[in-house]
Design a protein around this motif. Structure first.
Motif, PDB file in Angstrom:
ATOM      1  N   GLU A   1     -43.199 -13.175 116.094  1.00  0.00           N
ATOM      2  CA  GLU A   1     -41.859 -13.117 117.221  1.00  0.00           C
ATOM      3  C   GLU A   1     -42.560 -13.246 118.320  1.00  0.00           C
ATOM      4  N   ALA A   2     -43.631 -12.554 118.802  1.00  0.00           N
ATOM      5  CA  ALA A   2     -44.457 -12.754 119.909  1.00  0.00           C
ATOM      6  C   ALA A   2     -44.483 -14.340 120.352  1.00  0.00           C
ATOM      7  N   LEU A   3     -45.096 -15.239 119.141  1.00  0.00           N
ATOM      8  CA  LEU A   3     -44.936 -16.513 119.320  1.00  0.00           C
ATOM      9  C   LEU A   3     -43.795 -17.114 119.988  1.00  0.00           C
ATOM     10  N   ALA A   4     -42.490 -17.086 119.255  1.00  0.00           N
ATOM     11  CA  ALA A   4     -41.728 -17.145 119.240  1.00  0.00           C
ATOM     12  C   ALA A   4     -40.994 -16.964 120.840  1.00  0.00           C
ATOM     13  N   ALA A   5     -41.260 -15.603 121.639  1.00  0.00           N
ATOM     14  CA  ALA A   5     -41.076 -15.303 122.969  1.00  0.00           C
ATOM     15  C   ALA A   5     -41.561 -16.598 124.084  1.00  0.00           C
ATOM     16  N   GLN A   6     -43.234 -16.386 123.634  1.00  0.00           N
ATOM     17  CA  GLN A   6     -44.135 -17.149 124.320  1.00  0.00           C
ATOM     18  C   GLN A   6     -44.290 -19.141 124.319  1.00  0.00           C
TER      19      GLN A   6
ATOM     20  N   GLU B   1     -35.815  -5.393 104.768  1.00  0.00           N
ATOM     21  CA  GLU B   1     -37.576  -5.233 107.116  1.00  0.00           C
ATOM     22  C   GLU B   1     -38.866  -5.206 106.752  1.00  0.00           C
ATOM     23  N   SER B   2     -38.782  -4.216 105.552  1.00  0.00           N
ATOM     24  CA  SER B   2     -40.130  -3.514 105.203  1.00  0.00           C
ATOM     25  C   SER B   2     -41.209  -4.308 104.754  1.00  0.00           C
ATOM     26  N   ASP B   3     -40.283  -5.746 104.238  1.00  0.00           N
ATOM     27  CA  ASP B   3     -41.307  -6.749 103.473  1.00  0.00           C
ATOM     28  C   ASP B   3     -41.520  -7.775 103.995  1.00  0.00           C
ATOM     29  N   ILE B   4     -41.046  -7.579 105.308  1.00  0.00           N
ATOM     30  CA  ILE B   4     -41.266  -9.042 106.524  1.00  0.00           C
ATOM     31  C   ILE B   4     -42.474  -9.287 107.484  1.00  0.00           C
ATOM     32  N   LEU B   5     -43.055 -10.188 106.432  1.00  0.00           N
ATOM     33  CA  LEU B   5     -44.775 -10.130 106.949  1.00  0.00           C
ATOM     34  C   LEU B   5     -45.331 -11.126 108.144  1.00  0.00           C
ATOM     35  N   TYR B   6     -46.189 -10.448 109.359  1.00  0.00           N
ATOM     36  CA  TYR B   6     -46.641 -11.378 109.806  1.00  0.00           C
ATOM     37  C   TYR B   6     -45.012 -11.257 110.985  1.00  0.00           C
ATOM     38  N   ARG B   7     -44.336  -9.899 111.444  1.00  0.00           N
ATOM     39  CA  ARG B   7     -43.085 -10.406 112.240  1.00  0.00           C
ATOM     40  C   ARG B   7     -43.698 -10.247 113.593  1.00  0.00           C
TER      41      ARG B   7
ATOM     42  N   PRO C   1     -51.040 -32.570 119.161  1.00  0.00           N
ATOM     43  CA  PRO C   1     -50.060 -32.708 119.834  1.00  0.00           C
ATOM     44  C   PRO C   1     -48.902 -32.340 118.610  1.00  0.00           C
ATOM     45  N   HIS C   2     -47.373 -32.127 118.951  1.00  0.00           N
ATOM     46  CA  HIS C   2     -46.962 -31.748 118.006  1.00  0.00           C
ATOM     47  C   HIS C   2     -45.509 -31.630 118.412  1.00  0.00           C
ATOM     48  N   ARG C   3     -44.165 -31.845 118.028  1.00  0.00           N
ATOM     49  CA  ARG C   3     -42.694 -31.111 117.939  1.00  0.00           C
ATOM     50  C   ARG C   3     -42.170 -29.881 118.295  1.00  0.00           C
ATOM     51  N   ASN C   4     -41.112 -30.086 117.903  1.00  0.00           N
ATOM     52  CA  ASN C   4     -40.422 -28.227 117.581  1.00  0.00           C
ATOM     53  C   ASN C   4     -41.136 -27.949 116.309  1.00  0.00           C
ATOM     54  N   LEU C   5     -41.332 -26.707 116.181  1.00  0.00           N
ATOM     55  CA  LEU C   5     -41.814 -26.264 115.065  1.00  0.00           C
ATOM     56  C   LEU C   5     -40.844 -24.666 114.463  1.00  0.00           C
ATOM     57  N   HIS C   6     -40.529 -24.796 113.350  1.00  0.00           N
ATOM     58  CA  HIS C   6     -39.311 -23.783 112.879  1.00  0.00           C
ATOM     59  C   HIS C   6     -39.414 -23.195 111.350  1.00  0.00           C
ATOM     60  N   LEU C   7     -39.702 -21.763 112.021  1.00  0.00           N
ATOM     61  CA  LEU C   7     -40.365 -21.124 110.975  1.00  0.00           C
ATOM     62  C   LEU C   7     -38.605 -20.272 110.154  1.00  0.00           C
ATOM     63  N   ILE C   8     -38.462 -20.460 108.587  1.00  0.00           N
ATOM     64  CA  ILE C   8     -37.602 -19.558 108.356  1.00  0.00           C
ATOM     65  C   ILE C   8     -37.853 -19.093 107.046  1.00  0.00           C
ATOM     66  N   PHE C   9     -38.672 -17.317 107.567  1.00  0.00           N
ATOM     67  CA  PHE C   9     -38.672 -16.493 106.381  1.00  0.00           C
ATOM     68  C   PHE C   9     -37.585 -15.867 105.646  1.00  0.00           C
ATOM     69  N   GLY C  10     -37.843 -15.599 104.202  1.00  0.00           N
ATOM     70  CA  GLY C  10     -36.816 -15.452 103.457  1.00  0.00           C
ATOM     71  C   GLY C  10     -37.217 -13.758 102.463  1.00  0.00           C
TER      72      GLY C  10
ATOM     73  N   GLN D   1     -39.219 -21.556 116.719  1.00  0.00           N
ATOM     74  CA  GLN D   1     -38.657 -21.042 116.959  1.00  0.00           C
ATOM     75  C   GLN D   1     -38.892 -19.960 115.545  1.00  0.00           C
ATOM     76  N   TYR D   2     -38.297 -19.178 115.163  1.00  0.00           N
ATOM     77  CA  TYR D   2     -39.014 -18.540 114.091  1.00  0.00           C
ATOM     78  C   TYR D   2     -36.961 -17.454 113.743  1.00  0.00           C
ATOM     79  N   ASP D   3     -36.834 -17.680 112.726  1.00  0.00           N
ATOM     80  CA  ASP D   3     -35.634 -16.521 111.678  1.00  0.00           C
ATOM     81  C   ASP D   3     -35.519 -15.360 110.853  1.00  0.00           C
ATOM     82  N   ILE D   4     -34.982 -14.925 110.245  1.00  0.00           N
ATOM     83  CA  ILE D   4     -35.432 -13.986 109.161  1.00  0.00           C
ATOM     84  C   ILE D   4     -34.260 -14.131 108.502  1.00  0.00           C
ATOM     85  N   ALA D   5     -34.227 -13.961 107.371  1.00  0.00           N
ATOM     86  CA  ALA D   5     -32.832 -13.423 106.494  1.00  0.00           C
ATOM     87  C   ALA D   5     -33.474 -13.012 105.282  1.00  0.00           C
ATOM     88  N   LEU D   6     -32.458 -11.244 105.475  1.00  0.00           N
ATOM     89  CA  LEU D   6     -33.047 -10.461 104.607  1.00  0.00           C
ATOM     90  C   LEU D   6     -31.264 -10.425 102.701  1.00  0.00           C
ATOM     91  N   SER D   7     -31.811 -10.611 102.000  1.00  0.00           N
ATOM     92  CA  SER D   7     -30.778 -10.222 101.014  1.00  0.00           C
ATOM     93  C   SER D   7     -30.444  -8.732 100.712  1.00  0.00           C
TER      94      SER D   7
END
Length: 240
Positions: free
Chosen positions: A162-167, A152-158, A139-148, A172-178
């Motif tokens: 994204e599939a998990l967030a869709a289902q 774009e070529s450096d994103i891991l396990y995207r 059992p758990h509550r909301n999960l939010h992954l923020i990846f930096g 929730q899944y957020d990406i920030a690219l610098s």
């Protein structure tokens, strides 16, 4: 007494221009159990002194009872350990490690929302935690992954996230690219995302931070000083 394990590399995959995924199968019948978020320490033949040979890496897969572990490792420009792993290690190679170690894992009873903030290969323990929660049914509550990352070529396990967030309505899944001018998503660093989405302090959220020390230090300062969260709501693991 420390237990050392021998393992065979069964697969290597280039994940990004600077990161590889390594899969190791543990030899023998010695029991090996770990908690999602923990790490192991490899003894690499790169120095005569024992402690200068040791390199620690988080386990990237969820505990599943199998004897195969995954590691997500970035090649460092001046790193003897990663130079050895990238240049010498191939499928069929043997590696020696001890562990698991570390207290960077989730509580048995999760009573708050969880926000995972990471950069680069700091996502590895969070991948283990998130998919352990999903597979185990804990059992758990909301999960939010923020990846930096930088580009774009450096994103891991995207694809996985994204599939998990869709289902999953609770993930929730957020990406920030610098440094990617063509990126249409969040531009900049991870800080702007949690600063905006958790601007109002509340007691029912806990932040887990993993990545390079500068990111973690800045995030801790932001959460404590700028945003007013308590120290008990922040857990972190440094990568350098």
């Amino acid at each position: 007494m420390t237990t050392w394990y021998e393992a065979t590399v069964v697969k290597i995959e280039q994940a990004t221009p600077t990161v590889r995924r390594f899969w190791l199968e543990i030899k023998g019948d010695e029991p090996f159990e770990f908690r999602a978020g923990q790490f192991v320490t490899f003894d690499l033949p790169i120095h005569e002194r024992r402690q200068k040979r040791w390199r620690s890496y988080s386990i990237a897969n969820a505990p599943d009872g199998r004897r195969v572990l995954e590691f997500c490792i970035v090649r460092l420009e001046e790193g003897a350990g990663t130079s050895y792993l990238f240049n010498e290690i191939k499928p069929g190679s043997s590696l020696r490690f001890k562990g698991p170690d570390g207290a960077f894992y989730l509580p048995k009873n999760i009573e708050t929302d969880l926000v995972f903030i990471c950069t680069g290969t700091g996502v590895a323990p969070f991948r283990s935690m998130i998919f352990d929660l999903k597979k185990s049914g804990q059992p758990h509550r909301n999960l939010h992954l923020i990846f930096g990352a930088r580009r774009e070529s450096d994103i891991l396990y995207r694809d996985e996230f994204e599939a998990l967030a869709a289902q999953s309505i609770d993930f929730q899944y957020d990406i920030a690219l610098s440094r990617d001018e063509n990126w249409s998503g969040n531009r900049g660093h991870v800080h702007q995302i949690y600063l905006e989405k958790y601007a109002r302090p509340r007691p029912d959220v806990r932040f887990y931070l993993c990545g390079w020390s500068q990111m973690v230090d800045d995030a801790v300062a932001n959460l404590l000083v700028k945003m007013g969260f308590s120290r008990e709501q922040i857990v972190f693991e440094l990568y350098g």
